[in-house]
Design a protein around this motif. Structure first.
Motif, short mmCIF file in Angstrom:
data_model
loop_
_atom_site.label_atom_id
_atom_site.label_comp_id
_atom_site.label_asym_id
_atom_site.label_seq_id
_atom_site.Cartn_x
_atom_site.Cartn_y
_atom_site.Cartn_z
N GLY A 1 -0.21 0.82 -3.61
CA GLY A 1 1.02 0.38 -4.58
C GLY A 1 0.65 1.05 -5.72
O GLY A 1 1.61 1.22 -6.68
N THR B 1 8.51 -1.64 0.02
CA THR B 1 7.63 -2.64 0.97
C THR B 1 6.22 -2.70 0.27
O THR B 1 6.13 -2.05 -0.53
CB THR B 1 7.40 -1.98 2.25
N SER B 2 5.44 -3.71 0.72
CA SER B 2 4.10 -3.91 0.15
C SER B 2 3.37 -2.97 0.60
O SER B 2 3.60 -2.38 1.78
CB SER B 2 3.72 -5.33 0.67
N HIS B 3 2.09 -2.79 0.08
CA HIS B 3 1.08 -1.60 0.31
C HIS B 3 -0.07 -2.39 0.24
O HIS B 3 -0.55 -2.81 -0.75
CB HIS B 3 1.37 -0.29 -0.56
#
Length: 260
Positions: free
Chosen positions: A191, A184-186
């Motif tokens: 990230g 998933t995106s952070h």
């Protein structure tokens, strides 16, 4: 008058409460002992002696020199043994020590640890002001600032030991495992942390044993390998002036064990 250290006050307080005698706290918590011995060199950093803690219950004179990485590691492990046994010595954290180290510092070890609030490095190794160079990042993740800080510790402050400390139930590595399992995106730079810690997680994928524990040990090994690529750190280790070591801290027991 010498001022009791915060930790000794809290230790005495806890003991009194446990015994059901709160009033005893004020009568049994004695003042902390100031360091003995000579004055440190006035220059910041420099080639001065590396000094540290000695026997349980007292701090040695500042002339008690740490000659090499082996002795530095022995000091750390002896301090951790005191921490585990709740026999911490009277640390150099009072007014006299604070004034002394304001003139110069001669730490005997540089340690990379996690930002986890349950792993306070100086307490884990029962050391006081001026004893350790401590660099912390989530999961011990390396970036240019972290590596540069470690290089500063071993070159400018001349510590003969560089210790990489992983720990039980590391939240940063646990989050990395979950992020890799369900990409998933952070937001922000989270990230970056995942990307930095991911190699250790991937390396242990499918191996027997607890996945998180395996990842922590693998990450310590990975960090040591990365640090040995440093053009500053590598020559010092090769020449014998610096010892690189990995270790693992158990939250449940407080014990530090060296990595194989």
């Amino acid at each position: 008058m010498k001022t009791p250290s915060r930790r000794h006050i809290l230790t005495a307080f806890g003991a009194a409460v446990g015994a059901g005698a709160l009033a005893a706290c004020t009568t049994e918590a004695g003042p902390s002992t100031s360091p003995g011995g000579g004055q440190p060199d006035a220059s910041v950093g420099g080639d001065g002696p590396h000094t540290s803690a000695g026997a349980i219950g007292r701090h040695p004179p500042t002339s008690d020199v740490v000659a090499d990485g082996k002795q530095a590691l022995e000091r750390l492990l002896a301090g951790n043994a005191r921490f585990v046994a709740a026999q911490e010595q009277d640390l150099d954290e009072g007014i006299a020590r604070r004034i002394a180290v304001s003139k110069g510092q001669h730490p005997f070890a540089t340690i990379l640890g996690c930002v986890d609030s349950r792993v306070p490095i100086e307490l884990v190794f029962d050391q006081g002001l001026g004893d350790l160079v401590v660099v912390r990042s989530a999961g011990g993740a390396l970036d240019r600032s972290v590596i540069g800080s470690l290089e500063f510790g071993v070159t400018e402050l001349h510590t003969p030991l560089l210790l990489v400390l992983g720990h039980q139930r590391c939240g940063a590595l646990d989050a990395t495992i979950k992020a890799l399992d369900k990409p998933t995106s952070h937001p922000g730079k989270l990230g970056y942390l995942v990307d930095t810690l991911a190699p250790a997680v991937r390396q242990t994928s499918g191996k027997p044993g607890d996945r998180l524990t395996n990842a922590v040990h693998a990450n310590v090994t990975h960090v040591l390998a990365e640090l040995r690529q440093s053009p500053v750190i590598a020559p010092l280790e090769k020449s014998g002036k610096l010892q690189l070591t990995g270790a693992y801290y158990e939250l449940d027991t407080g014990k530090v064990t060296l990595e194989p």
